[in-house]
Design a protein around this motif. Sequence first.
Motif, short mmCIF file in Angstrom:
data_model
loop_
_atom_site.label_atom_id
_atom_site.label_comp_id
_atom_site.label_asym_id
_atom_site.label_seq_id
_atom_site.Cartn_x
_atom_site.Cartn_y
_atom_site.Cartn_z
N PHE A 26 0.82 -1.21 0.00
CA PHE A 26 0.00 0.00 0.00
C PHE A 26 0.86 1.26 0.00
N LEU A 27 1.94 1.23 0.78
CA LEU A 27 2.79 2.42 0.93
C LEU A 27 3.84 2.55 -0.17
N GLY A 28 4.00 1.49 -0.97
CA GLY A 28 4.99 1.55 -2.04
C GLY A 28 6.42 1.38 -1.56
N VAL A 29 6.58 0.60 -0.50
CA VAL A 29 7.92 0.30 0.02
C VAL A 29 8.05 -1.21 0.15
N SER A 30 9.22 -1.68 0.50
CA SER A 30 9.42 -3.12 0.69
C SER A 30 8.98 -3.54 2.09
N PHE A 31 8.70 -4.83 2.24
CA PHE A 31 8.32 -5.30 3.58
C PHE A 31 9.50 -5.19 4.53
N GLN A 32 10.73 -5.25 4.00
CA GLN A 32 11.91 -5.07 4.85
C GLN A 32 11.94 -3.67 5.44
N THR A 33 11.48 -2.70 4.67
CA THR A 33 11.43 -1.32 5.16
C THR A 33 10.44 -1.21 6.31
N VAL A 34 9.27 -1.81 6.15
CA VAL A 34 8.27 -1.79 7.23
C VAL A 34 8.84 -2.49 8.46
N SER A 35 9.54 -3.58 8.26
CA SER A 35 10.16 -4.31 9.37
C SER A 35 11.17 -3.42 10.10
N LYS A 36 11.97 -2.69 9.36
CA LYS A 36 12.96 -1.79 9.98
C LYS A 36 12.28 -0.67 10.76
N TRP A 37 11.17 -0.17 10.23
CA TRP A 37 10.41 0.86 10.95
C TRP A 37 9.90 0.31 12.27
N GLU A 38 9.32 -0.89 12.22
CA GLU A 38 8.74 -1.48 13.43
C GLU A 38 9.79 -1.80 14.47
N ARG A 39 10.97 -2.16 14.04
CA ARG A 39 12.07 -2.45 14.98
C ARG A 39 12.72 -1.18 15.50
N GLY A 40 12.44 -0.05 14.87
CA GLY A 40 13.06 1.20 15.28
C GLY A 40 14.44 1.40 14.69
N ASP A 41 14.79 0.60 13.70
CA ASP A 41 16.09 0.75 13.05
C ASP A 41 16.13 2.00 12.17
N THR A 42 15.01 2.30 11.53
CA THR A 42 14.89 3.48 10.68
C THR A 42 13.48 4.06 10.84
N TYR A 43 13.28 5.23 10.27
CA TYR A 43 11.97 5.88 10.27
C TYR A 43 11.59 6.19 8.83
N PRO A 44 10.29 6.30 8.57
CA PRO A 44 9.89 6.67 7.21
C PRO A 44 10.22 8.13 6.93
N ASP A 45 10.25 8.46 5.67
CA ASP A 45 10.40 9.85 5.28
C ASP A 45 9.23 10.63 5.87
N ILE A 46 9.51 11.81 6.34
CA ILE A 46 8.48 12.62 7.01
C ILE A 46 7.26 12.85 6.12
N THR A 47 7.45 12.88 4.82
CA THR A 47 6.33 13.12 3.92
C THR A 47 5.36 11.94 3.86
N MET A 48 5.79 10.77 4.35
CA MET A 48 4.92 9.59 4.37
C MET A 48 4.01 9.54 5.59
N LEU A 49 4.35 10.28 6.64
CA LEU A 49 3.59 10.19 7.89
C LEU A 49 2.10 10.47 7.73
N PRO A 50 1.71 11.52 7.00
CA PRO A 50 0.27 11.76 6.85
C PRO A 50 -0.45 10.60 6.15
N SER A 51 0.18 9.99 5.17
CA SER A 51 -0.42 8.86 4.47
C SER A 51 -0.57 7.65 5.38
N ILE A 52 0.44 7.40 6.16
CA ILE A 52 0.39 6.27 7.09
C ILE A 52 -0.69 6.51 8.14
#
Length: 81
Positions: A26-52
């Motif tokens: 849905f977000l146009g990213v890889s599942f690995q990216t979502v996994s990294k976000w959930e683990r706190g390894d990385t954060y999404p680009d600030i422009t994605m926050l409203p969509s999420i």
Amino acid sequence: MNIYFGENLKALRLKRNLTQEKLADFLGVSFQTVSKWERGDTYPDITMLPSIASFFDTTTDELLGTAKSKKDEKIEEYIRN
């Protein structure tokens, strides 16, 4: 200030019974990216926050956990004094 994005994202995703793959599609990213976000390894680009936030019908403040963070800060301050 602590950011609880990863914890909150995972909780919201699981509440909707979504896989990381489905959310990633849905977000146009890889599942690995979502996994990294959930683990706190990385954060999404600030422009994605409203969509999420919109996807989960919540606010960006809730998504980031700013209310919880402020509460934690007040508790820490109370303990120190």
